[in-house]
Design an enzyme around this catalytic site. Structure first.
Site, PDB file in Angstrom:
ATOM      1  N   PHE A   1     -10.312  -7.542  -6.420  1.00  0.00           N
ATOM      2  CA  PHE A   1     -10.412  -8.279  -5.151  1.00  0.00           C
ATOM      3  C   PHE A   1     -10.117  -7.311  -3.996  1.00  0.00           C
ATOM      4  CE2 PHE A   1      -8.848 -11.190  -8.442  1.00  0.00           C
ATOM      5  CZ  PHE A   1      -9.804 -12.178  -8.417  1.00  0.00           C
TER       6      PHE A   1
ATOM      7  N   CYS B   1      -1.153 -15.122  -2.551  1.00  0.00           N
ATOM      8  CA  CYS B   1      -0.936 -15.477  -1.150  1.00  0.00           C
ATOM      9  C   CYS B   1      -1.083 -16.972  -0.951  1.00  0.00           C
ATOM     10  CB  CYS B   1      -1.878 -14.693  -0.248  1.00  0.00           C
ATOM     11  SG  CYS B   1      -3.611 -14.947  -0.618  1.00  0.00           S
TER      12      CYS B   1
ATOM     13  N   ASP C   1     -15.147  -6.146  -6.075  1.00  0.00           N
ATOM     14  CA  ASP C   1     -15.211  -7.305  -5.170  1.00  0.00           C
ATOM     15  C   ASP C   1     -16.591  -7.928  -5.297  1.00  0.00           C
ATOM     16  OD1 ASP C   1     -13.313  -8.097  -2.500  1.00  0.00           O
ATOM     17  OD2 ASP C   1     -15.365  -8.858  -2.452  1.00  0.00           O
ATOM     18  N   SER C   2     -16.679  -9.209  -4.963  1.00  0.00           N
ATOM     19  CA  SER C   2     -17.987  -9.878  -5.069  1.00  0.00           C
ATOM     20  C   SER C   2     -18.817  -9.714  -3.796  1.00  0.00           C
ATOM     21  CB  SER C   2     -17.783 -11.368  -5.372  1.00  0.00           C
ATOM     22  OG  SER C   2     -16.927 -11.928  -4.398  1.00  0.00           O
TER      23      SER C   2
ATOM     24  N   ARG D   1       0.844  -1.212   0.000  1.00  0.00           N
ATOM     25  CA  ARG D   1       0.000   0.000   0.000  1.00  0.00           C
ATOM     26  C   ARG D   1       0.873   1.253   0.000  1.00  0.00           C
ATOM     27  NH1 ARG D   1      -3.542  -3.451   2.981  1.00  0.00           N
ATOM     28  NH2 ARG D   1      -2.476  -3.060   4.947  1.00  0.00           N
TER      29      ARG D   1
ATOM     30  N   ASP E   1      -4.989  -8.613  -6.216  1.00  0.00           N
ATOM     31  CA  ASP E   1      -4.619  -9.326  -4.977  1.00  0.00           C
ATOM     32  C   ASP E   1      -5.737 -10.292  -4.589  1.00  0.00           C
ATOM     33  OD1 ASP E   1      -3.499 -10.083  -2.541  1.00  0.00           O
ATOM     34  OD2 ASP E   1      -4.382  -8.398  -1.479  1.00  0.00           O
TER      35      ASP E   1
HETATM   36  N1  SAH Z   1      -6.786  -7.091  -1.648  1.00  0.00           N
HETATM   37  C1  SAH Z   1      -7.484  -7.154  -0.382  1.00  0.00           C
HETATM   38  C2  SAH Z   1      -7.585  -8.553   0.148  1.00  0.00           C
HETATM   39  C3  SAH Z   1      -8.254  -9.516  -0.789  1.00  0.00           C
HETATM   40  S1  SAH Z   1      -9.138 -10.752   0.030  1.00  0.00           S
HETATM   41  C4  SAH Z   1      -6.804  -6.216   0.614  1.00  0.00           C
HETATM   42  O1  SAH Z   1      -5.714  -5.733   0.336  1.00  0.00           O
HETATM   43  O2  SAH Z   1      -7.390  -5.951   1.674  1.00  0.00           O
HETATM   44  C5  SAH Z   1     -10.014 -11.455  -1.252  1.00  0.00           C
HETATM   45  C6  SAH Z   1     -11.255 -10.698  -1.643  1.00  0.00           C
HETATM   46  O3  SAH Z   1     -11.648 -11.206  -2.892  1.00  0.00           O
HETATM   47  C7  SAH Z   1     -12.443 -10.872  -0.715  1.00  0.00           C
HETATM   48  O4  SAH Z   1     -12.920  -9.612  -0.326  1.00  0.00           O
HETATM   49  C8  SAH Z   1     -13.484 -11.633  -1.535  1.00  0.00           C
HETATM   50  O5  SAH Z   1     -14.801 -11.146  -1.302  1.00  0.00           O
HETATM   51  C9  SAH Z   1     -13.071 -11.307  -2.931  1.00  0.00           C
HETATM   52  N2  SAH Z   1     -13.332 -12.314  -3.967  1.00  0.00           N
HETATM   53  C10 SAH Z   1     -13.042 -13.626  -3.955  1.00  0.00           C
HETATM   54  N3  SAH Z   1     -13.316 -14.189  -5.139  1.00  0.00           N
HETATM   55  C11 SAH Z   1     -13.794 -13.207  -5.938  1.00  0.00           C
HETATM   56  C12 SAH Z   1     -14.239 -13.134  -7.284  1.00  0.00           C
HETATM   57  N4  SAH Z   1     -14.222 -14.224  -8.082  1.00  0.00           N
HETATM   58  N5  SAH Z   1     -14.649 -11.941  -7.766  1.00  0.00           N
HETATM   59  C13 SAH Z   1     -14.654 -10.852  -6.981  1.00  0.00           C
HETATM   60  N6  SAH Z   1     -14.234 -10.844  -5.714  1.00  0.00           N
HETATM   61  C14 SAH Z   1     -13.813 -12.008  -5.197  1.00  0.00           C
END
Ligand code: SAH
Length: 391
Positions: A222, A334, A244-245, A206, A294
């Site tokens: 994500f 990760c 995000d989903s 970040r 991510d």
């Molecule tokens: N990048 C974030 C952490 C990601 S955690 C940070 O820095 O805080 C993973 C996230 O991906 C979650 O919020 C989950 O809701 C979302 N997610 C998982 N699969 C997904 C998909 N196929 N499409 C959209 N979002 C998704």
């Protein structure tokens, strides 16, 4: 205390001080494991190590000492104190949210402690350290003096034996706990959020993002709580969009922008499957200065690696096609089972398919409050590649 006797020739990992003892290496088991303590003997009856005992797990013991010392409250105090001193040296200013104890990386296998302002969140990852809860809680209180301590048990089912994953809070009304990271205001959803409520491990990424965002547009895939976008906007980004989903995640992302006095247009929060969203954006020929990708761990176990590789390749191919020449992609994995080498190869093959040339400008994993023990390299799970697009 349970006594675990090793099969002949199974001492090598102990000689390297590897903290994981697999059940396959055990010849015989004696005694009572009710206190969660394990003593490990080699085939010559010599005591080799002590640790916590998790009978339901493939990793039947996590080893804490190799010098005959039996783990107790005094050892917990020493290890937590050392962990606290490390954080004092490495944390950036105006930062009150951090990982205070990082399991094997702080020689405390099975114990995670995250601190958000006055609230500490303890995660007991294994059935073994669960038995040490009383001493652990008391040692956390003595060393870190939190105003409140929450206990979670989120280790995988296999690791925990029969006991279920659970989150227990002493004051159930607490959900969003405020804290600062580099002067930015965030909230950790400590009761129902992912991890212990926030992705503390991405702090350094970040910071890098904030430093190169001025006047640029950023697409945050994500996005969870939108923390990357907050860093980008605080660094002067022209616009940042979260995808995000999860509705709850996007709501937290809105909240984070408001709390930092940053713009929060409704169009900047997109609830969609990232794969579908990227295909739409690619066919509309969108171009962004910076894309952050991510995702959650695609490979949760070794058998998932091939499928995960296909997922990483597809998501990166699509993300790359949206980056302007001269722009940046931060791409992360990760998944512990996808190592840095494999991840870079996947990303390269995605670039070839995208018809784009990218160069690595930095490799950035988790910050220094997530130390990785040389004795247990498995603790390094987060890989971040900063790529700049040449053509
Ligand atoms: N990048 C974030 C952490 C990601 S955690 C940070 O820095 O805080 C993973 C996230 O991906 C979650 O919020 C989950 O809701 C979302 N997610 C998982 N699969 C997904 C998909 N196929 N499409 C959209 N979002 C998704």
């Amino acid at each position: 205390m349970i006594r675990l006797r090793l099969k002949k020739g199974r001492e090598t990992s102990l000689e390297r001080h590897h903290p994981w003892l697999f059940s396959g290496g055990i010849a015989s088991v004696e005694g009572d494991g009710a206190d969660g303590l394990a003593e490990v003997l080699d085939s010559q009856e010599r005591v080799r190590a002590h640790g916590s005992y998790s009978p339901g797990s493939q990793i039947v013991a996590r080893l804490w000492t190799f010098d005959g010392r039996v783990p107790d409250r005094a050892l917990l105090l020493e290890r937590f104190e050392a962990a606290r001193r490390l954080r004092e040296s490495v944390l950036p200013p105006r930062t009150t949210g951090y990982r205070a104890v990082n399991s094997e990386g702080d020689l405390c296998p099975g114990i995670l402690l995250d601190i958000y302002g006055g609230v500490a969140v303890l995660d007991l990852l294994t059935g073994g350290v669960e038995k040490w809860e009383e001493d652990t809680v008391s040692a956390v209180n003595s060393v870190f003096h939190p105003e409140e301590l929450l206990v979670r048990r989120t280790g995988s089912e296999r690791d925990r034996g029969a006991s279920k994953s659970e989150i227990r809070t002493s004051k159930s009304e607490i959900r969003l706990v405020p804290f600062f990271e580099n002067g930015l205001r965030f909230f950790a959803d400590v009761a129902s959020g992912q991890k212990t409520g926030f992705f503390l491990d991405q702090r350094d990424n970040r910071m890098r993002l904030g430093a190169l965002s001025k006047g640029r547009t950023a697409l945050n895939l994500f996005s969870y709580s939108g923390a990357f976008s907050v860093a980008a906007l605080a660094g002067g980004a022209e616009r940042a969009v979260d995808v995000d989903s999860s509705d709850a995640a996007l709501e937290l992302a809105r909240e984070h922008r408001r709390a930092n006095g940053l713009p929060a247009e409704e169009a900047d929060f997109v609830r969609a499957d990232v794969f579908d969203d990227l295909r739409r954006r690619a066919s509309a020929e969108e171009r962004w200065d910076i894309v952050v990708c991510d995702p959650p761990a695609f490979a949760k176990k070794r058998g998932d690696v091939a499928g995960a590789a296909r997922g990483y390749k597809e998501i990166n191919r699509l993300a790359m096609s949206l980056v302007k020449p001269g722009g940046f992609l931060l791409t992360c994995s990760c998944s512990g089972h996808v190592d840095a080498d494999l991840f870079q190869k996947i990303v390269f093959s995605a670039a070839l398919d995208a018809g784009a040339s990218f160069s690595i400008t930095a490799r950035q994993g988790a910050g220094a409050d997530h130390p990785v023990s040389l004795e247990c390299p498995e603790g390094e799970y987060l890989k971040g590649l900063w790529l700049s697009r040449a053509i």
